[in-house]
Design a protein around this motif. Structure first.
Motif, PDB file in Angstrom:
ATOM      1  N   LEU A 164      -4.651  -4.893   5.626  1.00 33.31           N
ATOM      2  CA  LEU A 164      -5.796  -3.985   5.668  1.00 33.31           C
ATOM      3  C   LEU A 164      -5.440  -2.648   5.038  1.00 33.31           C
ATOM      4  CD1 LEU A 164      -8.618  -3.087   6.612  1.00 33.31           C
ATOM      5  CD2 LEU A 164      -7.601  -2.563   8.858  1.00 33.31           C
ATOM      6  N   LYS A 165      -4.303  -2.110   5.412  1.00 36.10           N
ATOM      7  CA  LYS A 165      -3.871  -0.814   4.897  1.00 36.10           C
ATOM      8  C   LYS A 165      -3.663  -0.869   3.382  1.00 36.10           C
ATOM      9  CE  LYS A 165      -0.393   2.693   6.078  1.00 36.10           C
ATOM     10  NZ  LYS A 165       0.751   2.975   6.966  1.00 36.10           N
ATOM     11  N   GLU A 191       0.883   7.788  -2.235  1.00 33.19           N
ATOM     12  CA  GLU A 191       1.437   7.032  -1.119  1.00 33.19           C
ATOM     13  C   GLU A 191       0.332   6.383  -0.297  1.00 33.19           C
ATOM     14  OE1 GLU A 191       4.041   9.375   1.234  1.00 33.19           O
ATOM     15  OE2 GLU A 191       5.441   9.787  -0.419  1.00 33.19           O
ATOM     16  N   LEU A 192       0.695   5.320   0.386  1.00 32.31           N
ATOM     17  CA  LEU A 192      -0.240   4.630   1.267  1.00 32.31           C
ATOM     18  C   LEU A 192      -0.748   5.575   2.348  1.00 32.31           C
ATOM     19  CD1 LEU A 192       1.659   1.267   1.837  1.00 32.31           C
ATOM     20  CD2 LEU A 192      -0.522   1.508   0.654  1.00 32.31           C
ATOM     21  N   PRO A 193      -1.927   5.316   2.867  1.00 30.48           N
ATOM     22  CA  PRO A 193      -2.380   6.117   4.015  1.00 30.48           C
ATOM     23  C   PRO A 193      -1.466   5.876   5.209  1.00 30.48           C
ATOM     24  CG  PRO A 193      -3.793   4.203   3.702  1.00 30.48           C
ATOM     25  CD  PRO A 193      -2.890   4.269   2.512  1.00 30.48           C
ATOM     26  N   GLU A 194      -1.373   6.862   6.068  1.00 28.75           N
ATOM     27  CA  GLU A 194      -0.568   6.683   7.279  1.00 28.75           C
ATOM     28  C   GLU A 194      -1.256   5.738   8.252  1.00 28.75           C
ATOM     29  OE1 GLU A 194       0.421  10.421   9.013  1.00 28.75           O
ATOM     30  OE2 GLU A 194       1.625  11.090   7.302  1.00 28.75           O
ATOM     31  N   THR A 195      -2.570   5.798   8.287  1.00 23.71           N
ATOM     32  CA  THR A 195      -3.334   5.000   9.250  1.00 23.71           C
ATOM     33  C   THR A 195      -4.682   4.617   8.656  1.00 23.71           C
ATOM     34  OG1 THR A 195      -2.334   6.249  11.079  1.00 23.71           O
ATOM     35  CG2 THR A 195      -4.285   4.931  11.602  1.00 23.71           C
ATOM     36  N   VAL A 196      -5.102   3.404   8.935  1.00 21.88           N
ATOM     37  CA  VAL A 196      -6.468   2.970   8.656  1.00 21.88           C
ATOM     38  C   VAL A 196      -7.091   2.542   9.976  1.00 21.88           C
ATOM     39  CG1 VAL A 196      -7.939   1.237   7.535  1.00 21.88           C
ATOM     40  CG2 VAL A 196      -6.035   2.270   6.278  1.00 21.88           C
ATOM     41  N   VAL A 197      -8.266   3.089  10.264  1.00 24.71           N
ATOM     42  CA  VAL A 197      -8.969   2.773  11.509  1.00 24.71           C
ATOM     43  C   VAL A 197     -10.283   2.087  11.150  1.00 24.71           C
ATOM     44  CG1 VAL A 197      -9.991   3.669  13.632  1.00 24.71           C
ATOM     45  CG2 VAL A 197      -7.933   4.740  12.683  1.00 24.71           C
TER      46      VAL A 197
END
Length: 284
Positions: A164-165, A191-197
């Motif tokens: 998902l991330k 960079e990748l996101p730290e969190t995906v909600v």
């Protein structure tokens, strides 16, 4: 099983292994959506035919809402994009987002102790971190498949190897690649996101809320608010029936109406008097 004007409540675990009963209850306020209300085991004579019809007058739809949190809010810091919408179905993770619907904070200096000082407002091309609304629209199979449990509507992705991330990041970077390159930013360097909600509102869950819309008017809401016609102090206040269907504040207004009209309580001191008069007292 219930004495007049009082109720007996039974709370049980899903498997029925544990059960607790409370008798002599005088007042109950249920903040639960339509689909959950249908699964409460009310006494057979709890509601009149009219009340049952009113309580069933809700249409429910599925929706998804997704946010990605980045330590570098690059859409703001690199592209200066603070307002507006974007949309694409060209990637595994669909996009239907808004640049302005997500909290960001921007550092504008440091205090005497070396701690960051934040601007208090969004700063285009500033030193910002924050969340971007990636998708907010009708339910789609990609995001629905990420739901780990029908009674757990929120999925949080933090691992860098989580699909998902990675998919959300790939979609965002791919969609904005030309703009990033034009601004002198290598999209692959982000960079990748730290969190995906991800949140799932599903239409067919037993208890998990969907996006409900009450199909009748305010006079019918008065019936839904106290569906036993005053025989019991049993009240319903929820977004599915509230004075602004589908929004949490509609359920809060309905709860305030119960306190005012049904229980005779005075308005809270913190609530604006004109707002209370127009949004609470004035409605049926």
């Amino acid at each position: 099983k219930r004495a007049k004007k009082t109720m007996t409540l039974t709370f049980a675990t899903e498997d029925g292994a544990s059960e607790t009963t409370v008798s002599g209850v005088e007042t109950v306020l249920l903040n639960i959506p339509h689909n959950a209300l249908e699964n409460v085991g009310f006494a057979a004579d709890a509601f009149s035919a009219k009340s049952e019809k009113v309580l069933d007058s809700v249409t429910t739809s599925s929706m998804n809402k997704v946010y990605a949190y980045y330590a570098d809010a690059w859409w703001a810091s690199k592209l200066g994009m603070m307002e507006g919408t974007f949309s694409s179905r060209d990637y595994d993770a669909p996009l239907e987002g808004r640049y302005h619907d997500g909290p960001i904070k921007c550092v504008v200096g440091k205090d005497d102790d070396g701690q960051p000082v934040y601007s208090g407002v969004k700063v285009p091309f500033g030193n910002c971190s924050g969340a971007l609304e990636v998708y907010y629209s009708g339910g789609v199979s990609y995001y629905q498949a990420q739901m780990t449990d029908p009674r757990a509507p929120v999925t949080v992705s933090t691992a860098d190897d989580d699909a998902l991330k990675k998919d959300v990041h790939a979609a965002l970077v791919g969609f904005h690649a030309d703009l990033l390159s034009g601004a002198g930013v290598d999209p692959a360097a982000l960079e990748l996101p730290e969190t995906v909600v991800l949140s799932n509102w599903i239409a067919d869950g037993d208890f998990t809320p969907g996006i409900g819309r009450f199909t009748l008017g305010d006079d019918a809401r008065a019936v839904a608010r106290n569906p036993t016609n005053g025989e019991y102090n049993l009240f319903v206040a929820n977004q599915d029936y509230g004075y602004k269907s589908g929004w949490a504040n509609g359920g809060l207004l309905m709860a305030e109406k119960v306190l005012q009209a049904n229980l005779g309580l005075a308005p809270p001191a913190w609530l604006d008097a004109d707002y209370y008069a127009n949004k609470v007292v004035a409605v049926p």
